[in-house]
Design a protein around this motif. Structure first.
Motif, mmCIF file in Angstrom:
data_model
loop_
_atom_site.group_PDB
_atom_site.id
_atom_site.type_symbol
_atom_site.label_atom_id
_atom_site.label_comp_id
_atom_site.label_asym_id
_atom_site.label_seq_id
_atom_site.Cartn_x
_atom_site.Cartn_y
_atom_site.Cartn_z
ATOM 1 N N UNK A 1 0.795 -1.222 0.000
ATOM 2 C CA UNK A 1 0.000 0.000 0.000
ATOM 3 C C UNK A 1 0.830 1.277 0.000
ATOM 4 N N UNK A 2 1.790 1.430 0.938
ATOM 5 C CA UNK A 2 2.570 2.673 1.014
ATOM 6 C C UNK A 2 3.332 3.050 -0.254
ATOM 7 N N UNK A 3 4.010 2.107 -0.959
ATOM 8 C CA UNK A 3 4.676 2.521 -2.205
ATOM 9 C C UNK A 3 3.708 3.064 -3.251
ATOM 10 N N UNK A 4 2.470 2.547 -3.278
ATOM 11 C CA UNK A 4 1.486 3.069 -4.229
ATOM 12 C C UNK A 4 1.032 4.462 -3.803
ATOM 13 N N UNK A 5 0.847 4.675 -2.504
ATOM 14 C CA UNK A 5 0.570 6.026 -2.008
ATOM 15 C C UNK A 5 1.650 6.994 -2.493
ATOM 16 N N UNK A 6 2.898 6.551 -2.411
ATOM 17 C CA UNK A 6 4.015 7.411 -2.803
ATOM 18 C C UNK A 6 3.951 7.800 -4.278
ATOM 19 N N UNK A 7 3.427 6.894 -5.121
ATOM 20 C CA UNK A 7 3.319 7.190 -6.555
ATOM 21 C C UNK A 7 2.441 8.411 -6.778
ATOM 22 N N UNK A 8 1.441 8.624 -5.922
ATOM 23 C CA UNK A 8 0.589 9.811 -6.026
ATOM 24 C C UNK A 8 1.408 11.074 -5.782
ATOM 25 N N UNK A 9 2.315 11.016 -4.797
ATOM 26 C CA UNK A 9 3.168 12.171 -4.513
ATOM 27 C C UNK A 9 4.091 12.466 -5.699
ATOM 28 N N UNK A 10 4.599 11.405 -6.358
ATOM 29 C CA UNK A 10 5.455 11.609 -7.525
ATOM 30 C C UNK A 10 4.680 12.328 -8.633
ATOM 31 N N UNK A 11 3.442 11.927 -8.818
ATOM 32 C CA UNK A 11 2.616 12.543 -9.850
ATOM 33 C C UNK A 11 2.356 14.014 -9.536
ATOM 34 N N UNK A 12 2.158 14.324 -8.251
ATOM 35 C CA UNK A 12 1.921 15.706 -7.841
ATOM 36 C C UNK A 12 3.169 16.550 -8.097
ATOM 37 N N UNK B 1 1.624 27.322 -4.153
ATOM 38 C CA UNK B 1 2.901 26.627 -4.356
ATOM 39 C C UNK B 1 3.537 26.288 -3.009
ATOM 40 N N UNK B 2 3.504 27.252 -2.091
ATOM 41 C CA UNK B 2 4.089 27.019 -0.775
ATOM 42 C C UNK B 2 3.350 25.911 -0.036
ATOM 43 N N UNK B 3 2.012 25.917 -0.129
ATOM 44 C CA UNK B 3 1.223 24.879 0.539
ATOM 45 C C UNK B 3 1.541 23.504 -0.029
ATOM 46 N N UNK B 4 1.669 23.399 -1.346
ATOM 47 C CA UNK B 4 1.980 22.114 -1.973
ATOM 48 C C UNK B 4 3.376 21.628 -1.585
ATOM 49 N N UNK B 5 4.336 22.548 -1.516
ATOM 50 C CA UNK B 5 5.699 22.154 -1.140
ATOM 51 C C UNK B 5 5.723 21.611 0.283
ATOM 52 N N UNK B 6 5.060 22.310 1.206
ATOM 53 C CA UNK B 6 5.039 21.842 2.592
ATOM 54 C C UNK B 6 4.294 20.513 2.718
ATOM 55 N N UNK B 7 3.245 20.349 1.924
ATOM 56 C CA UNK B 7 2.505 19.079 1.934
ATOM 57 C C UNK B 7 3.391 17.937 1.459
ATOM 58 N N UNK B 8 4.131 18.163 0.380
ATOM 59 C CA UNK B 8 5.018 17.117 -0.153
ATOM 60 C C UNK B 8 6.185 16.835 0.787
ATOM 61 N N UNK B 9 6.697 17.873 1.443
ATOM 62 C CA UNK B 9 7.734 17.643 2.464
ATOM 63 C C UNK B 9 7.200 16.717 3.546
ATOM 64 N N UNK B 10 6.004 17.053 4.042
ATOM 65 C CA UNK B 10 5.428 16.303 5.156
ATOM 66 C C UNK B 10 5.108 14.870 4.803
ATOM 67 N N UNK B 11 4.409 14.665 3.685
ATOM 68 C CA UNK B 11 4.001 13.307 3.318
ATOM 69 C C UNK B 11 5.212 12.432 2.990
ATOM 70 N N UNK B 12 6.201 13.004 2.293
ATOM 71 C CA UNK B 12 7.401 12.222 1.973
ATOM 72 C C UNK B 12 8.194 11.889 3.233
ATOM 73 N N UNK B 13 8.197 12.809 4.190
ATOM 74 C CA UNK B 13 8.898 12.551 5.450
ATOM 75 C C UNK B 13 8.256 11.396 6.205
ATOM 76 N N UNK B 14 6.928 11.326 6.191
ATOM 77 C CA UNK B 14 6.243 10.229 6.877
ATOM 78 C C UNK B 14 6.509 8.893 6.178
ATOM 79 N N UNK B 15 6.571 8.896 4.847
ATOM 80 C CA UNK B 15 6.925 7.669 4.125
ATOM 81 C C UNK B 15 8.356 7.271 4.465
ATOM 82 N N UNK B 16 9.236 8.250 4.540
ATOM 83 C CA UNK B 16 10.641 7.997 4.888
ATOM 84 C C UNK B 16 10.749 7.413 6.300
ATOM 85 N N UNK B 17 9.981 7.967 7.230
ATOM 86 C CA UNK B 17 9.971 7.454 8.605
ATOM 87 C C UNK B 17 9.506 6.012 8.638
ATOM 88 N N UNK B 18 8.463 5.729 7.879
ATOM 89 C CA UNK B 18 7.941 4.357 7.822
ATOM 90 C C UNK B 18 8.991 3.402 7.271
#
Length: 353
Positions: free
Chosen positions: A88-99, A192-209
């Motif tokens: 599941x998590x790697x597929x979630x990450x694919x959404x972030x790549x698309x964004x 743009x700023x909101x999207x950058x912070x969102x991508x920082x946060x979501x990628x960080x949580x995937x990295x933590x996992x």
């Protein structure tokens, strides 16, 4: 069959909870339904489809986990639950790549690589990571008393997690580069700023996992074949919920609360002008190289070394591209929820107009 025999044959190193998997399957499933609703609302399926696909896989994994908790000796259900939870998590990450790709289409002058190759590049890498992870999870879950298979499964899982962590670090670096370039060019609009912070946060949580799961996998090597006293990570169920479920639960709900369909245009030809407010409908990213060259060198390293970019800098010819009349996502006056004249505008544009 007595209780001691049942416990000895259990595939778990603890008594698995019946309630928690059911509760969290419901929470992940609710987020999935909300993603489906928002994708329909903003008509943003092409960008965030993978959030829904990942949510479906992750929800299925926790439902199977609930079933497995009632049948702790059933190997097939146990393997299926492990595999679905891992994939599941790697597929979630694919959404972030698309964004990230769509964000660079919106800001072509600050793109780090061909925006149209971001998803393809990362999905290919992600598919390799997922294949390694699934193979490892399946081997590990079905190893039983076979220590060699148990070790090889754990090795594959650890390798997949490390690769995933490397990919996420690369994504964070790309977002940081775009963020910095926008800031220096005074184009750091609120969306743009909101999207950058969102991508920082979501990628960080995937990295933590990934890090926590990798630690768990390495812990398996030091406890091969143990069925009790296997250390806190392998012997306590709450680690799974805290470090596997927790980060991804925050990921999926964060994406719901700050859905990218609110901040990015649906059309990838629509871009933000250098003034940081006006949006225009351009021709989209035009790479002068062949398709195979863009696959082989997505960062255009050859062009960087030569000092000559391989793509059209169409944003420098502002007057050639029509201004979007329905407002601007940068100023919060545009939305994806309504069909506008820009859709017809887009159809009338020629890529080389």
């Amino acid at each position: 069959m007595g209780p001691d025999t049942e416990k000895a044959e259990s595939l778990y190193l603890y008594n698995p909870s019946h309630v928690l998997p059911a509760v969290f399957a419901g929470v992940v499933g609710a987020s999935l339904l909300l993603h489906i609703y928002q994708n329909c609302r903003y008509r943003f399926w092409r960008v965030t489809f993978f959030i829904c696909w990942g949510g479906a896989l992750f929800t299925t994994g926790w439902i199977l986990r609930c079933i497995s908790s009632y049948h702790p000796t059933n190997l097939n259900v146990y393997i299926a639950s492990q595999v679905f939870i891992y994939v599941g998590p790697p597929v979630y990450s694919a959404a972030a790549y698309n964004i990230v790709g769509r964000l660079m289409n919106y800001l072509p002058m600050h793109a780090v690589l061909n925006p149209n190759r971001v998803l393809i590049f990362f999905v290919y890498v992600g598919a390799a990571v997922e294949a390694v992870t699934v193979a490892g999870a399946a081997k590990n879950a079905s190893a039983g008393s076979d220590l060699d298979q148990y070790k090889s499964g754990g090795t594959l899982v650890a390798v997949g997690l490390i690769l995933q962590a490397i990919v996420e670090s690369f994504v964070i670096a790309i977002v940081a580069t775009v963020h910095t370039r926008c800031s220096r060019a005074q184009m750091l609009a609120p969306n743009v700023q909101m999207l950058c912070f969102t991508l920082y946060g979501t990628s960080t949580f995937v990295l933590l996992r990934c890090i926590c799961r990798a630690v768990e996998s390495f812990d398996m090597f030091g406890n091969l074949g143990c069925r009790k006293n296997c250390g806190p990570i392998l012997s306590n169920e709450w680690y799974l919920y805290a470090f596997e479920l927790g980060p991804m639960l925050i990921f999926t709900w964060w994406m719901n609360l700050l859905h990218p369909g609110r901040y990015l245009p649906r059309q990838k030809q629509r871009y933000l002008s250098p003034d940081g407010r006006t949006e225009r409908m351009g021709p989209g990213w035009i790479d002068r190289r062949s398709r195979w060259e863009t696959f082989a060198d997505p960062l255009d390293l050859k062009g960087v070394l030569k000092g000559i970019v391989s793509h059209e800098e169409y944003w420098l010819l502002e007057n050639r591209w029509p201004v979007c009349k329905d407002g601007s996502f940068a100023t919060g006056t545009a939305t994806n929820m309504t069909v506008t004249g820009n859709d017809k505008e887009l159809a009338s544009l020629s890529p080389h107009a």
